[in-house]
Design an enzyme around this catalytic site. Sequence first.
Site, short mmCIF file in Angstrom:
data_model
loop_
_atom_site.label_atom_id
_atom_site.label_comp_id
_atom_site.label_asym_id
_atom_site.label_seq_id
_atom_site.Cartn_x
_atom_site.Cartn_y
_atom_site.Cartn_z
N SER A 127 0.91 -1.30 0.34
CA SER A 127 -0.20 0.60 -0.30
C SER A 127 1.41 1.14 -0.20
O SER A 127 1.61 1.57 -1.37
CB SER A 127 -0.91 0.06 1.53
OG SER A 127 -2.33 1.17 1.33
N HIS A 162 -4.36 -1.19 -4.17
CA HIS A 162 -5.66 -2.22 -3.84
C HIS A 162 -6.37 -1.75 -4.59
O HIS A 162 -8.23 -1.34 -4.92
CB HIS A 162 -6.41 -1.21 -2.80
CG HIS A 162 -5.16 -1.25 -1.60
ND1 HIS A 162 -5.42 -2.31 -0.76
CD2 HIS A 162 -4.87 0.07 -0.80
CE1 HIS A 162 -4.41 -2.03 0.19
NE2 HIS A 162 -3.61 -0.42 0.14
#
Length: 236
Positions: A127, A162
Site C-alpha cells: 500500500s 488495492h
Amino acid sequence: MIGTVLALGGGGFSMSDDGSSAIDDHLLDLTGQDVPKVCFVPTASGDDNGYARRFEEAFSGRATTSVLSLFCHEPWGYTDPQMLLEQDVVYVGGGSTANLLDVWRRHGLPDLLTRAAAQGTVLAGISAGMNCWFEASSTDSFGPLAPLDDGLGLLPGSACPHYLGEADRRAAYLGWVASGALPGGYAVDEYAAVRFVDGVAVEAVAERPGRPAYRVERDGDVATETPLEVRSLPGA
C-alpha cells in the site's frame, strides 16, 4: 534505480489472519539467505505498535527481525537509520504515503534506501509501502483519494495499490492517468505484487487466484490497461 523492489498492492502478513503469506515467503526467497535480516519500517502507520508486533510474529524463526521506529516507540526506541544498510530486506508497512515521505526525508531515508538497494538489499512494501518507491501514486493520505506527485522516484511512473479491492480506486486512477494528473504506471490488486529489477518490471505474482496487476498508460485522452502475466505462488 539499481536494485530490487517488490511492490505489494495488498496481502502479505498485513492482510493475513494468521500471519502466513506466500508473497512474504517469496520475498524471503529473493534474498538467497537461509535466515535473512528483515527490517520492518512502520512509519506510514505512525509506528503502530500492534502492526510491528504482527510483523515480528509473522517472521519469527525464519528471519532476524528488527523494527525502525522513527517515532521512538518502545520497546524499539530510536535506532540510527544507517542500520538499513545492514539488511537483506527493508519491508515498509501501509498507512499514510504523504506522512511517510515527509518523515523519511527528515531522517535521511531516501539516500540510505537508494544505497541499500544498490548493494543488494531487497526493498518491499504494501500500500503506502508500494506507493513510496514511485514518482507518483494514488493515495488516501488526505481523506478522499487523490493523486500524489512527490514520491521517492526510485521507480518510474505512478502506483495504485488495492486496485480492485477498494471502491473507486480503479476509476480514480484511470481518470488521473487519462488527464495527465498522474503519469502512467502500475496498478496492483490485493494479494498480488510486482517485482522490479533496476527499475524494470520483471514479474508479477499472486498469493490468491484471480488477483491481477496491470501496466496503465495514457493514450490520447484515455488510459489503457495492459494485464501483466501473473504467476501463482505455491499455495495460491
